[in-house]
Write an enzyme that holds these catalytic residues in place. Structure first.
Site, PDB file in Angstrom:
ATOM      1  N   SER A   1      19.396  12.498 -24.974  1.00 34.38           N
ATOM      2  CA  SER A   1      20.193  13.029 -23.824  1.00 34.38           C
ATOM      3  C   SER A   1      19.515  13.118 -22.631  1.00 34.38           C
ATOM      4  CB  SER A   1      20.543  14.623 -24.019  1.00 34.38           C
ATOM      5  OG  SER A   1      21.116  14.762 -25.452  1.00 34.38           O
ATOM      6  N   PRO A   2      19.263  11.873 -22.017  1.00 28.66           N
ATOM      7  CA  PRO A   2      18.517  11.887 -20.702  1.00 28.66           C
ATOM      8  C   PRO A   2      19.148  12.493 -19.709  1.00 28.66           C
ATOM      9  CG  PRO A   2      19.387   9.558 -21.549  1.00 28.66           C
ATOM     10  CD  PRO A   2      19.605  10.646 -22.377  1.00 28.66           C
ATOM     11  N   LYS A   3      20.584  12.724 -19.576  1.00 25.96           N
ATOM     12  CA  LYS A   3      21.241  13.440 -18.535  1.00 25.96           C
ATOM     13  C   LYS A   3      21.659  14.734 -18.508  1.00 25.96           C
ATOM     14  CE  LYS A   3      22.961   9.012 -16.198  1.00 25.96           C
ATOM     15  NZ  LYS A   3      24.113   8.523 -15.759  1.00 25.96           N
ATOM     16  N   ASN A   4      20.708  15.460 -19.327  1.00 30.09           N
ATOM     17  CA  ASN A   4      21.054  16.668 -19.610  1.00 30.09           C
ATOM     18  C   ASN A   4      20.263  17.782 -18.688  1.00 30.09           C
ATOM     19  OD1 ASN A   4      20.188  19.350 -20.962  1.00 30.09           O
ATOM     20  ND2 ASN A   4      21.940  18.746 -22.607  1.00 30.09           N
TER      21      ASN A   4
ATOM     22  N   ASP B   1      17.251   3.522 -17.407  1.00 32.12           N
ATOM     23  CA  ASP B   1      18.313   3.970 -16.390  1.00 32.12           C
ATOM     24  C   ASP B   1      17.280   4.307 -15.068  1.00 32.12           C
ATOM     25  OD1 ASP B   1      20.217   4.904 -14.844  1.00 32.12           O
ATOM     26  OD2 ASP B   1      20.538   6.545 -16.087  1.00 32.12           O
TER      27      ASP B   1
END
Lengths: 351, 323
Positions: free
Chosen positions: B110-113, B144
């Site tokens: 979950s790299p965008k949490n 990303d």
């Protein structure tokens, strides 16, 4: 659905879309479990922008109001402490705690802000809002640098919550929990070399955080703290975000939500009329689902309540037919904002 | 990473586990008028019913720590679960190294949490050990390169612990890979501003670097913005650097009509006018002409903006004519 015919508002479908989200959501949305109030906000304010609040029965409207009020965290019964006060985003942690173990039950600035907006939009008089407690809750979250954390219970702090804190103070007409000077310094320190504004000082400028910053300066009457150079630089940076719709950062793909974030920022700077309405509108409509309603960030991808609301809000800013006017700083309709102003007058006469 | 549903056949619900039989689960009480109800899976309900129970008791145990892992897996955005987990880690004196590894795995999923990165930051603060942060954010940025969370964490670690040494090289690689990566250009500015400094020599070096990149791809807003950023540190401003001026005029002569180039020349004119310097090259007439070219031909999406700019210069010309 990017054909010529998709250049008009699928009004009826969007109403249905929001009504569905107000009822039951699929389990695939479990990651929104703690932020359900924001989904209620997108749906209720979305219906309002569509001029369709009355699509909800009176019973439904009062159910929403009751549900929001249940999420209000009251002062600690034993100590009277108000630092945890605000609204929670759902009932996940909304159970009774012994007084000394209650540190996990606390409000969250984004939920307090969107919760208050839902109440205003539904015409509630905020009489059951513990205003003093909410203001104390805001005050407890401002940090030395001027920015805000979202909640007492362990969380990051950045420009998003500066904005939420400003909105809450503005709605409650009470700035005693918000140090304007420090917040303004934080915002100005977050202006980049390209004149866009970032989440915190020295990070990359971003359309969403630029909105949070400018809306805060507007709500706190501090826009005059920006130099002419900064204002003209911001106009340029924001207008350069337009490709057809708007992107959030240079060299990033266009996304429906920036038609609001960037559009509203330009509106606050009285420069939205310098953008290209037609291209903006065409892009947003390319992301519309005419069949089941809703907007997505990109054409032919999944719709969601946030992009649906922000797509509509973005269209409203450029005067699209069939949509109510919105107040860009607070991100609610002018109608709801007028109701808020009326409440302020009531509170004045009471005191 | 949302609710994985009830498909896991090896899953034993907490309510069927003997070691949890002393706990009475606490179901979610959403009142009598719930709206925006999420139809959670049975697994989700089970885990969170037990999570609420231990949280309410404030139980500080290994089993509670384990339970938070299941709760995180079902919803990594639940900030209360993470906070409770941190309180448990402290209370139980858990090995924080293994926790670093655990949160790294969650970040990769979950790299965008926001919550996972916050957890990571607190751990690094507790350990006062940032030795893995450049690798972790570096890995995230490979998949990303514009991940805002990763950049924010990276800047924080670099600034807090003084990890600037190899950062320019890292940035340079990213820019070489994608010269339009605005995040990387921003990081370049961050390194210069905090570490290498804006000596006259460095300003010149950065100008040369940037012009080289613009020569390669002219229509790149990120590089042009960085050039302006560098020139903020040149006492002579936008208009006083001979290398920059001749570079721009060369491009212009060679019929480059990139809006960024033309806008840059307009801003040079604007600066020269504001300084009150008389200049044949950089007066309001040229600025006006360029604004019109942008409005009518080269940047038509912003026609209204360039007309707005044109009017400012026109007013100056008119003013001059009346004297």
């Amino acid at each position: 659905m990017n054909n010529e015919e998709n250049n008009c508002l699928a009004h009826r479908q969007h109403v249905k879309y929001f009504m569905r989200f107000l009822n039951v959501l699929p389990s695939s949305l479990s990651s929104h479990d703690t932020t359900r109030v924001t989904i209620a906000y997108f749906s209720v304010v979305g219906l309002d922008v569509l001029g369709s609040i009355t699509s909800m029965t009176i019973d439904m409207q009062s159910r929403i109001i009751e549900w929001i009020y249940r999420l209000q965290v009251e002062p600690n019964k034993e100590t009277g402490d108000m630092t945890a006060c605000g609204f929670q985003g759902s009932s996940t942690i909304n159970m009774p705690f012994d007084s000394e173990k209650s540190q996990y039950r606390c409000g969250h600035l984004a939920m307090t802000y969107t919760g208050l907006c839902v109440l205003l939009t539904l015409g509630d008089d905020l009489s059951r809002v513990n205003r003093k407690a909410l203001v104390e809750g805001v005050k407890a979250l401002q940090r030395e640098e001027g920015n805000f954390s979202a909640t007492l219970s362990g969380c990051e702090s950045d420009m998003r919550f500066v904005y939420c804190a400003a909105c809450i103070s503005y709605i409650l007409n009470d700035w005693s929990g918000f140090d304007v000077k420090r917040a303004t310094d934080y915002i100005i320190n977050s202006i980049g070399y390209d004149y866009g504004i970032a989440q915190c000082p020295e990070l990359e400028s971003h359309g969403g955080t630029t909105f949070c910053a400018l809306a805060t300066l507007s709500l706190t009457n501090q826009l005059d703290k920006l130099t002419i150079e900064q204002i003209e630089g911001l106009k340029r940076w924001l207008l350069f975000r337009q490709i057809d719709g708007f992107q959030g950062r240079p060299n990033k793909p266009v996304d429906t939500c920036y038609s609001f974030w960037v559009g509203a920022s330009l509106k606050i700077l009285d420069a939205l009329h310098l953008s290209n309405f037609e291209s903006n509108k065409s892009y947003v409509y390319e992301t519309q689902d005419c069949v089941v309603g809703g907007f997505s960030k990109w054409p032919d991808t999944c719709t969601d309540p946030m992009h649906t609301y922000l797509g509509l809000a973005g269209l409203s800013l450029i005067g699209e037919n069939g949509l109510l006017e919105i107040v860009p700083t607070l991100n609610i309709t002018k109608k709801a904002h007028d109701h808020m102003k009326y409440l302020h007058q009531m509170w004045e006469t009471e005191s | 990473m949302s609710d994985s549903g009830d498909s896991d056949v090896y899953w034993v619900p907490y309510k069927e586990r003997p070691e949890w039989s002393d706990i009475t689960p606490v179901p979610e009480d959403d009142g009598i008028t719930p709206v925006v109800v999420i139809a959670h899976s049975e697994k989700f309900k089970d885990v969170y019913d037990y999570f609420r129970a231990v949280l309410q008791k404030n139980e500080k145990s290994e089993r509670a720590l384990h339970l938070t892992k299941d709760a995180v897996e079902l919803n990594p955005a639940n900030y209360t679960v993470w906070q409770y987990r941190r309180d448990l880690l402290k209370e139980l004196d858990t090995d924080l190294r293994s926790e670093l590894y655990y949160v790294e795995c969650v970040i990769k999923q979950s790299p965008k949490n926001y919550q996972v990165w916050h957890h990571r930051r607190v751990l690094v603060e507790w350990l006062q050990d940032p030795s893995q942060e450049l690798d972790l954010t570096g890995d995230t940025l490979i998949s990303d390169p514009k991940n805002y969370h990763a950049w924010q964490h990276r800047q924080w670690a670099i600034k807090t612990f003084g990890l600037f040494d190899n950062e320019l090289e890292f940035v340079d690689n990213l820019i070489s890979e994608d010269v339009r990566n605005n995040s990387a250009w921003n990081q370049r500015y961050f390194v210069m501003n905090n570490h290498l400094g804006w000596s006259d020599l460095n300003v010149q070096k950065e100008i040369c670097y940037t012009l080289e990149k613009i020569r390669f791809i002219k229509n790149n807003e990120s590089a042009w913005n960085y050039l302006r950023g560098v020139l903020l540190h040149d006492k002579r401003g936008l208009s006083g650097n001979a290398v920059v001026l001749s570079f721009c005029e060369d491009l212009f002569k060679n019929r480059c009509h990139s809006p960024y180039l033309l806008a840059f020349i307009i801003d040079i004119c604007d600066e020269v006018i504001k300084k009150g310097e008389a200049s044949l090259m950089y007066g309001p007439e040229r600025a006006l002409e360029l604004c019109k070219a942008l409005a009518d031909k080269y940047d038509k999406i912003r026609t209204k903006y360039w007309n707005y700019m044109a009017n400012k210069f026109k007013a100056l010309i008119d003013l001059k004519a009346t004297y």
